[in-house]
Write an enzyme that holds these catalytic residues in place. Sequence first.
Site, PDB file in Angstrom:
ATOM      1  N   GLY A 250      50.517   4.943  14.731  1.00 35.03           N
ATOM      2  CA  GLY A 250      49.459   6.058  14.901  1.00 35.03           C
ATOM      3  C   GLY A 250      49.678   6.403  16.123  1.00 35.03           C
ATOM      4  N   ASP A 251      50.698   6.407  16.992  1.00 35.10           N
ATOM      5  CA  ASP A 251      50.717   7.052  18.241  1.00 35.10           C
ATOM      6  C   ASP A 251      52.317   7.387  18.484  1.00 35.10           C
ATOM      7  OD1 ASP A 251      50.358   7.819  21.006  1.00 35.10           O
ATOM      8  OD2 ASP A 251      48.304   6.930  20.694  1.00 35.10           O
ATOM      9  N   ASP A 252      52.663   7.435  19.834  1.00 37.06           N
ATOM     10  CA  ASP A 252      53.935   7.664  20.113  1.00 37.06           C
ATOM     11  C   ASP A 252      54.917   6.541  19.608  1.00 37.06           C
ATOM     12  OD1 ASP A 252      53.237  10.051  21.677  1.00 37.06           O
ATOM     13  OD2 ASP A 252      52.892   8.724  23.458  1.00 37.06           O
TER      14      ASP A 252
END
Length: 467
Positions: A250-252
């Site tokens: 859900g992110d980098d």
Amino acid sequence: MRRSSALVDVLLVLALFTETPWIVGESSPCKEINSEVFRPHSVSITEFGAIGDGINLNTKAFQNAIFYLNSFTDKGGAQLFVPAGKWLTGSFTLISHLTLKLDKDAIILGSKNSDDWPVVDPLPSYGRGRELPGGRHRSLIYGHNLTDVVITGENGTIDGQGSVWWNWFHNKTLSYTRPHLVELMNTTGLVISNLTFLNSPFWTIHPVYCSQVIVQNVTIRAPLDSPNTDGIDPDSSNDVCIEDCYISTGDDLISIKSGWDEYGISYNRPSANITIRRLIGETQSSSGIAIGSEMSGGVSDIYAENLHFFNSRRGIRIKTSPGRGGYVRNVYISNVKMHRVEIAITFTGKYGEHPDESFDSKALPLIERITIKNVIGEKIKIAGLLEGIEGDEFLNICLVNVTLNTTSKSPWNCSYIQGYSASVFPETCESLRESIFPKHQTECHHLSTNHLESKGNRNRGAWFLSW
């Protein structure tokens, strides 16, 4: 149907990786670190009363086993084996000269009770918890001031069961910053390999103030809407190798960091000599590979090649802000495939987010000598959104052999950016249109006439045909 399509993408890019050589300097940490370590002493977690039913809490068993194995640190080290089963536990701390090895059917489960994740001091280069003032919860697997640590397995699983933490985050009921799944601090000689990591409460793998680190053959997954579940975040660390990883979070997927504003400037521990190769993944909210935004201790000598990002918000991103100080320089990213990525290349000069009001707004970052080469993209919305800082231009940004099939009528948007380009489609913004050749290749990191002609152009046909 979507899952099947993603699998085809992965198989295609794996075929590509077997054909494309890795071109970096001889100092690559991937050539210097041995991921196989023999331990003369070994015990199983079951010898310390652990029960692998997914219900009984085994924190004491892990702690007692590691306490016992500490007596072998000066006798060649030891191995703690986790057999098949579901091993529920709270946070536990590793020791030097230790291998934590998981059976292929072993699952270490993080406790859903926050009391099983002790609160520790904030990192000195951050000055406070990343989410909230004050301390932070300790990671599930933790260690500090260590030497020679291996976390490995036969594709066993470490599952943080992070949904409870994500709910507390969304409901704003957290008292302290969420824990990482794995964090090693001030550690030299760290290997993490052949494992699957699931559902981290916060960032998944976080080596901070570390050196001689290898992360190899790991799969990292979290729901695409889970908050801040970064994959691998080397932070104020040097001589790092990340290779052969699949990440969907859900992110980098990977974010290189080095401290936050005045605390990172004061601590002054850069991230340097980091190699990333053969990375595949997706992130609907963030970037495939990012630098920052916490980069106040400096980031340099980053080499990334053979990357494949799909179904993602951004491909490559550098993010910083007035107040960060520090620098990002000598970055070389090459052989990148993107499919269904909204923005292929992003530089963000005004990211914001400061630890407190004491940051110095006049502490401007130095961003220079960034080379992005051999990029191909299909179903891309925007080729590049490159935003520097007024009075603090990003310098010597070089784009080479970049071909992006974009849908936007304005594929490039640039401000406060200076640099050069060669063979870029669609045509890049005016501030980058001056040709690299024959006058400016020495201003572009890791480019020379011989390098480009002997290796870059030679492989270009095979690279584009492999799409």
